[in-house]
Enzyme design. Structure first.
Site, PDB file in Angstrom:
ATOM      1  N   GLU A   1      24.840  18.425 -17.494  1.00  0.00           N
ATOM      2  CA  GLU A   1      23.666  17.716 -17.470  1.00  0.00           C
ATOM      3  C   GLU A   1      24.192  16.387 -16.346  1.00  0.00           C
ATOM      4  OE1 GLU A   1      22.320  16.716 -21.242  1.00  0.00           O
ATOM      5  OE2 GLU A   1      20.922  18.469 -21.327  1.00  0.00           O
TER       6      GLU A   1
ATOM      7  N   HIS B   1      12.981  16.351 -16.769  1.00  0.00           N
ATOM      8  CA  HIS B   1      13.810  17.248 -17.543  1.00  0.00           C
ATOM      9  C   HIS B   1      13.457  17.193 -18.918  1.00  0.00           C
ATOM     10  CE1 HIS B   1      17.767  18.617 -19.375  1.00  0.00           C
ATOM     11  NE2 HIS B   1      17.534  17.716 -20.327  1.00  0.00           N
TER      12      HIS B   1
ATOM     13  N   THR C   1      32.496  15.595 -22.569  1.00  0.00           N
ATOM     14  CA  THR C   1      31.620  14.680 -21.574  1.00  0.00           C
ATOM     15  C   THR C   1      32.549  14.147 -20.714  1.00  0.00           C
ATOM     16  OG1 THR C   1      30.159  14.003 -23.528  1.00  0.00           O
ATOM     17  CG2 THR C   1      29.911  12.825 -21.570  1.00  0.00           C
TER      18      THR C   1
ATOM     19  N   ARG D   1      23.933  25.877 -24.095  1.00  0.00           N
ATOM     20  CA  ARG D   1      22.338  25.948 -24.336  1.00  0.00           C
ATOM     21  C   ARG D   1      22.169  26.891 -25.614  1.00  0.00           C
ATOM     22  NH1 ARG D   1      20.807  21.368 -22.110  1.00  0.00           N
ATOM     23  NH2 ARG D   1      21.406  21.380 -19.890  1.00  0.00           N
TER      24      ARG D   1
ATOM     25  N   ASP E   1      27.244  15.694 -19.043  1.00  0.00           N
ATOM     26  CA  ASP E   1      27.161  15.983 -20.394  1.00  0.00           C
ATOM     27  C   ASP E   1      27.298  17.492 -20.722  1.00  0.00           C
ATOM     28  OD1 ASP E   1      26.719  15.527 -23.092  1.00  0.00           O
ATOM     29  OD2 ASP E   1      24.786  15.658 -23.135  1.00  0.00           O
TER      30      ASP E   1
ATOM     31  N   GLU F   1      23.933  13.055 -15.315  1.00  0.00           N
ATOM     32  CA  GLU F   1      23.363  11.862 -15.752  1.00  0.00           C
ATOM     33  C   GLU F   1      24.335  10.688 -15.395  1.00  0.00           C
ATOM     34  OE1 GLU F   1      23.112  11.766 -20.312  1.00  0.00           O
ATOM     35  OE2 GLU F   1      23.094  13.758 -20.327  1.00  0.00           O
TER      36      GLU F   1
ATOM     37  N   LYS G   1      26.700  19.902 -27.875  1.00  0.00           N
ATOM     38  CA  LYS G   1      27.227  18.824 -26.858  1.00  0.00           C
ATOM     39  C   LYS G   1      28.646  18.153 -27.264  1.00  0.00           C
ATOM     40  CE  LYS G   1      22.541  18.578 -25.277  1.00  0.00           C
ATOM     41  NZ  LYS G   1      22.399  18.331 -23.925  1.00  0.00           N
TER      42      LYS G   1
ATOM     43  N   ASP H   1      23.920   9.462 -26.557  1.00  0.00           N
ATOM     44  CA  ASP H   1      23.392  10.078 -25.481  1.00  0.00           C
ATOM     45  C   ASP H   1      21.528  10.187 -25.415  1.00  0.00           C
ATOM     46  OD1 ASP H   1      23.130  11.542 -22.925  1.00  0.00           O
ATOM     47  OD2 ASP H   1      22.976  13.622 -23.783  1.00  0.00           O
TER      48      ASP H   1
ATOM     49  N   GLU I   1      17.463  24.195 -15.925  1.00  0.00           N
ATOM     50  CA  GLU I   1      16.268  23.765 -15.299  1.00  0.00           C
ATOM     51  C   GLU I   1      16.153  24.768 -13.957  1.00  0.00           C
ATOM     52  OE1 GLU I   1      14.888  19.509 -15.825  1.00  0.00           O
ATOM     53  OE2 GLU I   1      17.024  19.815 -16.298  1.00  0.00           O
TER      54      GLU I   1
ATOM     55  N   GLN J   1      22.830  25.147 -28.665  1.00  0.00           N
ATOM     56  CA  GLN J   1      21.882  24.182 -28.723  1.00  0.00           C
ATOM     57  C   GLN J   1      20.505  24.690 -29.296  1.00  0.00           C
ATOM     58  OE1 GLN J   1      21.271  22.109 -25.084  1.00  0.00           O
ATOM     59  NE2 GLN J   1      19.521  20.730 -26.044  1.00  0.00           N
TER      60      GLN J   1
HETATM   61 CA    CA Z   1      22.605  14.782 -22.474  1.00  0.00          CA
END
Ligand code: CA
Length: 419
Positions: A198, A132, A254, A234, A230, A200, A250, A125, A360, A237
């Site tokens: 996420e 971002h 996925t 948080r 993904d 992506e 993570k 990834d 975000e 993380q």
């Molecule tokens: Ca990602």
């Protein structure tokens, strides 16, 4: 390029995601048919296992479409990729004499269950979206230190887990992990309270490499693209990521969309990467337009309620292309395999409504979103269904990716409490 007309009538509508121009590849099963390779056309799937067995599409010796993955076909190389696409385009086009033979091999999409389209060799990834990276860096480290010093020189990535890549529609279980708030003395072990998406794109590597390859070679080796979510915890993380990057935050899951939209189908939608803020070293410089103009959307539906669109953006905002990421991945001599999956990194546009994560969109939980249902969200709540959708818009036709869907289920009881 105009719409290519097919004898499969449903494929000819301007808003159909799967016209003859697209021909995305997936793996499907029905109550009567084992999991096998198929191609989407309109609201139908052409059964390639039977088409191969019947000799309707070229034989290569061993059957490559009978199994539940596209890896065997991808390994045959670019000439065979082009050959199949040309053959399918001819067979499925309006007026083709293939209609009689192929009609019996069509399965209604509504009757099919979709599976992972590839056996994922490894999953890497990246973090290639400038907006971002700046947004998250600002929240985690402050605006002055938002972009790491390496960011404008290399597409930063980490090695993820192939074992937890799942197909769209798979439920996602809220993970447990170590959480430590900024004012806590010590971490605690609890279900994630800040579980996130996420948005992506995933690039699928279709040819192996055994040493450093150029950006052009990397572009040639990419078989196609999927939508990719993904899932990210948080709070896990924020505690674990320094200095080696994301790990358990993570690793839960996925999700990818079931249809691989081939690089060939996306050719008319190529576009340039943005102007470089600092020049890239020669081995990472662009070899031509390698991003794609793909509209992307995220919706959130609380359990039993209507969905609200929470973000709209486009793949063309990325700073690095998948080709640059793949080339960078090989610079150390790292071999790449057929079926490797590369996540683009979260795709966030410059506007607030174009941000590809709840982190975000809610600015770390400080600005909760209000949904159409009246509910508010900072992060995902149990029962929420998150749906990614993507499409490239041509003149009178659409190259659709379908959707990438996941519903978040409550955390299980404490996995270390044995009763
Ligand atoms: Ca990602």
């Amino acid at each position: 390029m105009p719409l290519l007309k097919s004898w499969v009538e449903s494929a000819n509508a301007a808003d159909c995601p799967f016209p003859l121009n697209n021909l995305p590849y997936g793996v499907f099963s029905t109550p009567d048919l084992s999991a096998r390779c198929g191609v989407a056309i309109g609201d139908m799937i052409l059964d390639l296992k039977r088409a191969e067995a019947d000799g309707v599409i070229a034989q290569s010796g061993a059957a490559v479409f009978a199994g539940p993955a596209w890896n065997a076909f991808m390994a045959l190389g670019r000439d065979r990729w082009a050959g199949l696409r040309n053959r399918l385009t001819a067979l499925l086009s309006d007026g083709s004499d293939g209609q009689t033979a192929l009609s019996a091999l069509l399965v209604p999409m509504a009757d099919a269950t979709m599976h992972l389209p590839i056996q994922v060799a490894e999953y890497t990834d990246f973090y290639a979206g400038r907006n971002h990276a700046f947004n998250v860096g600002t929240m985690f480290r402050g605006a002055e230190n938002a972009l790491p010093p390496n960011w404008l020189h290399i597409p930063i990535g980490y090695n993820g887990r192939a074992s937890s890549v799942v197909v769209s529609g798979t439920d996602i279980r809220r993970p447990w992990g170590q959480l430590k708030g900024p004012n806590d003395d010590r971490p605690r072990f609890a279900p994630s309270q800040r579980f996130d998406i996420e948005l992506e794109m995933g690039a699928i590597v279709g040819q192996p490499s055994s040493g450093p390859i150029t950006v052009q070679e990397a572009d040639d080796n990419i078989f196609g693209y999927v939508l990719l979510n993904d899932w990210s915890a948080r709070d896990i993380q924020a505690w674990e990521y320094q200095p080696l990057g994301p790990f358990q935050s993570k690793a839960t899951a996925t999700s990818i969309s079931p249809w691989i939209v081939t690089a060939a189908a996306l050719e008319p939608f190529r576009c340039d990467t943005p102007e470089r803020e600092v020049p890239l070293l020669a081995h990472l410089q662009d070899a031509g337009p390698a991003l794609f103009d793909i509209d992307l959307r995220v919706t959130l539906a609380p359990e039993g309620k209507a969905a609200t669109t929470i973000a709209e953006t486009n793949y063309n905002v990325m700073y690095y292309s998948a080709a640059q990421q793949l080339a960078h991945h090989t610079t150390s001599g790292c071999p790449m395999r057929v079926g490797d999956l590369l996540g683009s990194g979260t795709i966030s546009g410059p506007d607030k409504t174009a941000r590809g994560s709840l982190l975000e969109l809610s600015w770390g939980g400080k600005e909760p979103l209000t949904l159409d249902s009246g509910d508010t969200r900072s992060f995902i709540e149990d029962g929420d269904t998150l749906t990614l959708a993507g499409a490239a818009r041509g003149d009178g036709f659409t190259i659709g990716f379908g959707t990438c869907v996941g519903t978040v289920r409550p955390a299980l009881d404490d996995p270390y409490t044995r009763g």
